[in-house]
Design a protein around this motif. Structure first.
Motif, PDB file in Angstrom:
ATOM      1  N   GLY A   1      16.098 -26.081  14.323  1.00  0.00           N
ATOM      2  CA  GLY A   1      17.004 -26.562  13.742  1.00  0.00           C
ATOM      3  C   GLY A   1      18.645 -26.186  13.515  1.00  0.00           C
ATOM      4  O   GLY A   1      18.750 -25.081  14.936  1.00  0.00           O
ATOM      5  N   LEU A   2      19.597 -26.070  13.441  1.00  0.00           N
ATOM      6  CA  LEU A   2      21.050 -25.712  13.637  1.00  0.00           C
ATOM      7  C   LEU A   2      20.773 -24.245  13.482  1.00  0.00           C
ATOM      8  O   LEU A   2      21.238 -23.687  14.504  1.00  0.00           O
ATOM      9  N   TRP A   3      20.197 -24.106  12.126  1.00  0.00           N
ATOM     10  CA  TRP A   3      20.261 -22.265  12.336  1.00  0.00           C
ATOM     11  C   TRP A   3      19.108 -21.910  12.582  1.00  0.00           C
ATOM     12  O   TRP A   3      19.793 -20.042  12.627  1.00  0.00           O
ATOM     13  N   SER A   4      18.661 -22.571  13.320  1.00  0.00           N
ATOM     14  CA  SER A   4      18.302 -21.759  14.683  1.00  0.00           C
ATOM     15  C   SER A   4      18.933 -20.506  15.194  1.00  0.00           C
ATOM     16  O   SER A   4      17.766 -19.703  16.391  1.00  0.00           O
ATOM     17  N   ALA A   5      20.255 -21.032  15.896  1.00  0.00           N
ATOM     18  CA  ALA A   5      20.831 -20.543  17.156  1.00  0.00           C
ATOM     19  C   ALA A   5      21.405 -18.570  16.766  1.00  0.00           C
ATOM     20  O   ALA A   5      21.273 -18.470  17.562  1.00  0.00           O
ATOM     21  N   SER A   6      21.418 -18.501  15.235  1.00  0.00           N
ATOM     22  CA  SER A   6      21.571 -17.339  15.310  1.00  0.00           C
ATOM     23  C   SER A   6      20.317 -16.596  14.857  1.00  0.00           C
ATOM     24  O   SER A   6      19.834 -16.684  13.719  1.00  0.00           O
ATOM     25  N   PRO A   7      20.359 -14.864  15.373  1.00  0.00           N
ATOM     26  CA  PRO A   7      21.450 -14.762  16.757  1.00  0.00           C
ATOM     27  C   PRO A   7      20.934 -15.131  17.809  1.00  0.00           C
ATOM     28  O   PRO A   7      22.045 -14.593  18.760  1.00  0.00           O
ATOM     29  N   GLY A   8      20.510 -15.104  18.550  1.00  0.00           N
ATOM     30  CA  GLY A   8      19.302 -15.528  19.484  1.00  0.00           C
ATOM     31  C   GLY A   8      18.225 -14.316  19.944  1.00  0.00           C
ATOM     32  O   GLY A   8      18.182 -13.747  19.177  1.00  0.00           O
ATOM     33  N   GLU A   9      17.607 -14.499  21.334  1.00  0.00           N
ATOM     34  CA  GLU A   9      16.819 -13.592  21.551  1.00  0.00           C
ATOM     35  C   GLU A   9      16.229 -13.180  20.825  1.00  0.00           C
ATOM     36  O   GLU A   9      15.711 -12.236  20.396  1.00  0.00           O
ATOM     37  N   ARG A  10      15.189 -14.486  20.506  1.00  0.00           N
ATOM     38  CA  ARG A  10      14.337 -13.887  19.362  1.00  0.00           C
ATOM     39  C   ARG A  10      12.721 -14.927  20.052  1.00  0.00           C
ATOM     40  O   ARG A  10      13.242 -16.318  20.275  1.00  0.00           O
ATOM     41  N   ILE A  11      11.865 -14.797  19.677  1.00  0.00           N
ATOM     42  CA  ILE A  11      10.267 -15.138  19.808  1.00  0.00           C
ATOM     43  C   ILE A  11       9.578 -15.877  17.992  1.00  0.00           C
ATOM     44  O   ILE A  11       9.947 -14.865  17.299  1.00  0.00           O
ATOM     45  N   ILE A  12       8.979 -16.804  18.407  1.00  0.00           N
ATOM     46  CA  ILE A  12       8.393 -17.456  17.370  1.00  0.00           C
ATOM     47  C   ILE A  12       6.799 -17.498  17.822  1.00  0.00           C
ATOM     48  O   ILE A  12       6.226 -17.814  18.585  1.00  0.00           O
ATOM     49  N   VAL A  13       6.333 -17.051  16.953  1.00  0.00           N
ATOM     50  CA  VAL A  13       4.883 -16.243  17.527  1.00  0.00           C
ATOM     51  C   VAL A  13       3.773 -17.312  15.912  1.00  0.00           C
ATOM     52  O   VAL A  13       4.581 -16.769  14.195  1.00  0.00           O
ATOM     53  N   PHE A  14       3.173 -18.264  15.819  1.00  0.00           N
ATOM     54  CA  PHE A  14       1.992 -18.817  14.397  1.00  0.00           C
ATOM     55  C   PHE A  14       0.898 -18.657  15.045  1.00  0.00           C
ATOM     56  O   PHE A  14       0.268 -18.347  16.504  1.00  0.00           O
ATOM     57  N   THR A  15       0.307 -18.140  14.520  1.00  0.00           N
ATOM     58  CA  THR A  15      -1.103 -18.245  14.320  1.00  0.00           C
ATOM     59  C   THR A  15      -2.096 -18.948  13.725  1.00  0.00           C
ATOM     60  O   THR A  15      -1.827 -19.473  12.462  1.00  0.00           O
ATOM     61  N   THR A  16      -3.029 -19.002  13.806  1.00  0.00           N
ATOM     62  CA  THR A  16      -4.191 -20.015  13.153  1.00  0.00           C
ATOM     63  C   THR A  16      -6.146 -20.352  13.996  1.00  0.00           C
ATOM     64  O   THR A  16      -5.985 -19.390  14.297  1.00  0.00           O
ATOM     65  N   ASN A  17      -6.352 -19.953  13.086  1.00  0.00           N
ATOM     66  CA  ASN A  17      -8.092 -19.984  13.035  1.00  0.00           C
ATOM     67  C   ASN A  17      -8.338 -21.829  13.677  1.00  0.00           C
ATOM     68  O   ASN A  17      -9.526 -22.055  14.121  1.00  0.00           O
ATOM     69  N   HIS A  18      -7.353 -22.621  13.140  1.00  0.00           N
ATOM     70  CA  HIS A  18      -7.923 -23.955  13.281  1.00  0.00           C
ATOM     71  C   HIS A  18      -6.613 -24.755  14.139  1.00  0.00           C
ATOM     72  O   HIS A  18      -6.458 -25.844  13.300  1.00  0.00           O
ATOM     73  N   VAL A  19      -6.466 -24.952  14.833  1.00  0.00           N
ATOM     74  CA  VAL A  19      -5.180 -25.336  15.449  1.00  0.00           C
ATOM     75  C   VAL A  19      -5.128 -27.165  15.373  1.00  0.00           C
ATOM     76  O   VAL A  19      -4.267 -27.514  15.500  1.00  0.00           O
ATOM     77  N   GLU A  20      -6.578 -27.463  15.567  1.00  0.00           N
ATOM     78  CA  GLU A  20      -6.815 -29.055  15.179  1.00  0.00           C
ATOM     79  C   GLU A  20      -6.481 -29.591  14.233  1.00  0.00           C
ATOM     80  O   GLU A  20      -5.748 -30.993  13.733  1.00  0.00           O
ATOM     81  N   LYS A  21      -6.285 -28.559  13.069  1.00  0.00           N
ATOM     82  CA  LYS A  21      -5.805 -29.474  11.517  1.00  0.00           C
ATOM     83  C   LYS A  21      -3.907 -29.123  11.913  1.00  0.00           C
ATOM     84  O   LYS A  21      -3.760 -29.828  10.737  1.00  0.00           O
ATOM     85  N   LEU A  22      -3.532 -28.652  12.214  1.00  0.00           N
ATOM     86  CA  LEU A  22      -2.594 -28.414  12.616  1.00  0.00           C
ATOM     87  C   LEU A  22      -1.206 -30.321  12.809  1.00  0.00           C
ATOM     88  O   LEU A  22      -1.741 -30.476  13.305  1.00  0.00           O
ATOM     89  N   HIS A  23      -0.496 -30.295  11.870  1.00  0.00           N
ATOM     90  CA  HIS A  23       0.258 -31.399  12.355  1.00  0.00           C
ATOM     91  C   HIS A  23       1.299 -31.274  13.761  1.00  0.00           C
ATOM     92  O   HIS A  23       2.018 -29.985  14.313  1.00  0.00           O
ATOM     93  N   PRO A  24       0.943 -32.948  14.906  1.00  0.00           N
ATOM     94  CA  PRO A  24       1.854 -32.870  15.697  1.00  0.00           C
ATOM     95  C   PRO A  24       2.768 -31.550  15.952  1.00  0.00           C
ATOM     96  O   PRO A  24       2.946 -31.106  17.169  1.00  0.00           O
ATOM     97  N   ALA A  25       3.543 -32.108  15.244  1.00  0.00           N
ATOM     98  CA  ALA A  25       5.289 -31.887  15.085  1.00  0.00           C
ATOM     99  C   ALA A  25       5.727 -30.274  15.276  1.00  0.00           C
ATOM    100  O   ALA A  25       6.169 -30.241  15.867  1.00  0.00           O
ATOM    101  N   LEU A  26       4.691 -29.763  14.072  1.00  0.00           N
ATOM    102  CA  LEU A  26       5.074 -27.857  14.120  1.00  0.00           C
ATOM    103  C   LEU A  26       4.897 -27.498  15.930  1.00  0.00           C
ATOM    104  O   LEU A  26       4.788 -27.009  15.701  1.00  0.00           O
ATOM    105  N   ILE A  27       3.776 -28.431  16.283  1.00  0.00           N
ATOM    106  CA  ILE A  27       3.072 -27.266  17.651  1.00  0.00           C
ATOM    107  C   ILE A  27       3.731 -28.398  18.967  1.00  0.00           C
ATOM    108  O   ILE A  27       2.567 -28.028  20.032  1.00  0.00           O
TER     109      ILE A  27
END
Length: 470
Positions: A352-378
């Motif tokens: 979203g708009l707030w994600s622009a600050s401060p930049g140069e970042r990596i976001i990592v999600f982990t899961t044991n059940h990828v098939e259960k995650l909402h498609p919008a999230l991944i």
């Protein structure tokens, strides 16, 4: 203003004169009780006209204590390296190697810096908390600040050259002594940063990571390309961040992969515990309190929030069934109140708009059940790279054998190659077997374990047939 005039640097004779005038007015004022006149605004105008110095203040926080001021940290590092030898009162802290102390200016200490023949005075101080901010139980902490003072004839030099020099040197000093940190969010804090940290000293490296070599090389190159492509992201009009989804069975090295990513890029890690976040507003505050060059991690994302496929509303926790009870326990905070972070709030957190600050970042999600995650999230654009960390195969086994046993070839490798491609065993299980003795014994134990696992399904099938006949 009067304190700066009377006690500031540069030998200001006008300060003494103004202080004397104010003293005289306070002395004779009782003689004129009916005169309603405050001379301070007039004195301030007079001082502003003849006062030959310019003051610039750099506070520790900005935006109402909502975000740390990066200039403050750079100035602190610069003064520590360049001016601390002339200071009389210093604060000391150990550097990342704990071998010697890093010194910074103590409160109300002043030093002089010379640049291109011009003098610049630096003074450290603390601001008094606002009286309206006091609570019954505690008071807000004082905010540190640096005040830079220089003669107004050097204003152009200060703005165009000196301040840029201080920022560049300060950031260079920060990089040299920087201790990378592992952060976790703390919902019990009322003031300051909502993050608490410890030193990050995890030894994981991609060279010792039990992963398919081709997949590992692809991930490393993607990370390095991200770090070097600031201009590319700016040209595209995209926020300088990237999302990685690590998925696979437990014990396949998801946490170790995150540590290896941080060590490769020399980034900090923010381990975000979503169940401890009160609501979406608190989640945004956590986001903007993170720094650049960092990895924001949400482990086991499917267990932290209602992000399962096909569930768009809030998770129902009012039932008496065992699943509802388990989810209530998982989502309740320390005070027994369930987190009100929503899937929509999490999506805005990612891109979203707030994600622009401060930049140069990596976001990592982990899961044991990828098939259960909402498609919008991944979807691509949020989680840009999907990395499957699966069971240990022969190439990954060779990495573990070299790292744990110091063995690059052995007669037992042929048996391992034959078995490990058809038996599911995690790198964590292999590593555990490799910590039990000599290389010969460890390899023999691994072969025995693989043979036992291969025989287990056949044995279970035979048992089922015999039970059916009975």
């Amino acid at each position: 203003m009067w304190e700066k005039i009377a006690g500031g640097g540069g030998g200001w004779g006008i300060g003494s004169a103004m202080a004397t005038a104010m003293f005289l007015w306070v002395t004779i004022r009782p003689l004129f009780p009916n005169v309603d006149f405050d001379p301070r605004p007039w004195f301030e105008k007079l001082v502003a006209k003849f006062y030959p110095y310019v003051d610039i203040t750099f506070t520790e926080y900005r935006d109402g204590r909502f975000k740390r001021n990066p200039a403050f940290a750079a100035i602190s590092s610069y003064l520590s390296a360049s001016c601390s030898t002339s200071a009389r009162r210093l604060l000391a802290e150990l550097n990342k190697n704990s071998s010697h102390f890093v010194l910074t200016l103590d409160n109300d200490e002043q030093v002089v810096d010379t640049f291109n023949g011009a003098q610049f005075w630096w003074r450290s101080s603390t601001s008094k908390p606002n009286a309206t901010e006091f609570s019954f139980f505690r008071a807000p902490p004082k905010e540190r600040r640096y005040v830079l003072t220089f003669h107004r004839r050097h204003r152009r030099l200060a703005e165009e050259n000196y301040l840029g020099y201080v920022m560049a040197r300060g950031k260079e000093m920060e990089a040299q002594r920087r201790q990378r940190r592992l952060f976790t969010n703390d919902s019990s804090l009322d003031w300051g940063s909502p993050w608490r940290h410890v030193a990050f000293d995890h030894p994981a490296k991609f060279e010792t990571l039990a992963m398919d070599p081709a997949k590992k090389e692809e991930l490393v190159q993607d990370l390095l390309a991200f770090r070097e492509n600031k201009e590319y992201y700016a040209r595209l009009g995209k926020v300088w961040k990237r999302g990685y989804l690590l998925y696979g069975p437990p014990g396949t090295g998801k946490s170790s992969t995150i540590a290896a990513m941080a060590n490769l890029l020399e980034y900090d890690i923010y381990d975000l515990e979503l169940t401890a976040v009160k609501d979406n507003a608190a989640l945004r505050k956590l986001l903007i309190e993170t720094t650049a060059k960092s990895i924001i991690v949400v482990e086991d994302i499917d267990c932290s929030l209602n992000v399962t496929s096909g569930l768009s509303g809030p998770r129902q926790l009012n039932g008496d069934d065992e699943m509802s009870k388990m989810m209530r326990e998982a989502l309740e905070g320390d005070e027994g109140e369930a987190s009100r972070v929503t899937l929509s709030g999490l999506l805005n957190f990612i891109d979203g708009l707030w994600s622009a600050s401060p930049g140069e970042r990596i976001i990592v999600f982990t899961t044991n059940h990828v098939e259960k995650l909402h498609p919008a999230l991944i979807r691509r654009g949020r989680m840009d790279v999907h990395v499957e960390l699966s069971y240990c195969r022969f190439e990954a086994f060779k990495v573990l054998a070299r790292s744990y046993l110091g063995v690059v070839d052995h007669a037992a490798f042929a048996d391992v190659r034959r078995l490990i491609e058809e038996v599911n065993i995690t790198p964590a299980d292999v590593a555990e077997l490799f910590m039990r003795g000599k290389a010969e014994d460890c390899l023999r134990a691994l072969v025995a374990e693989l043979e036992e696992r291969r025989a287990a399904p056949a044995k279970d099938k035979t048992t089922e047939i015999e039970a059916g006949e009975d």
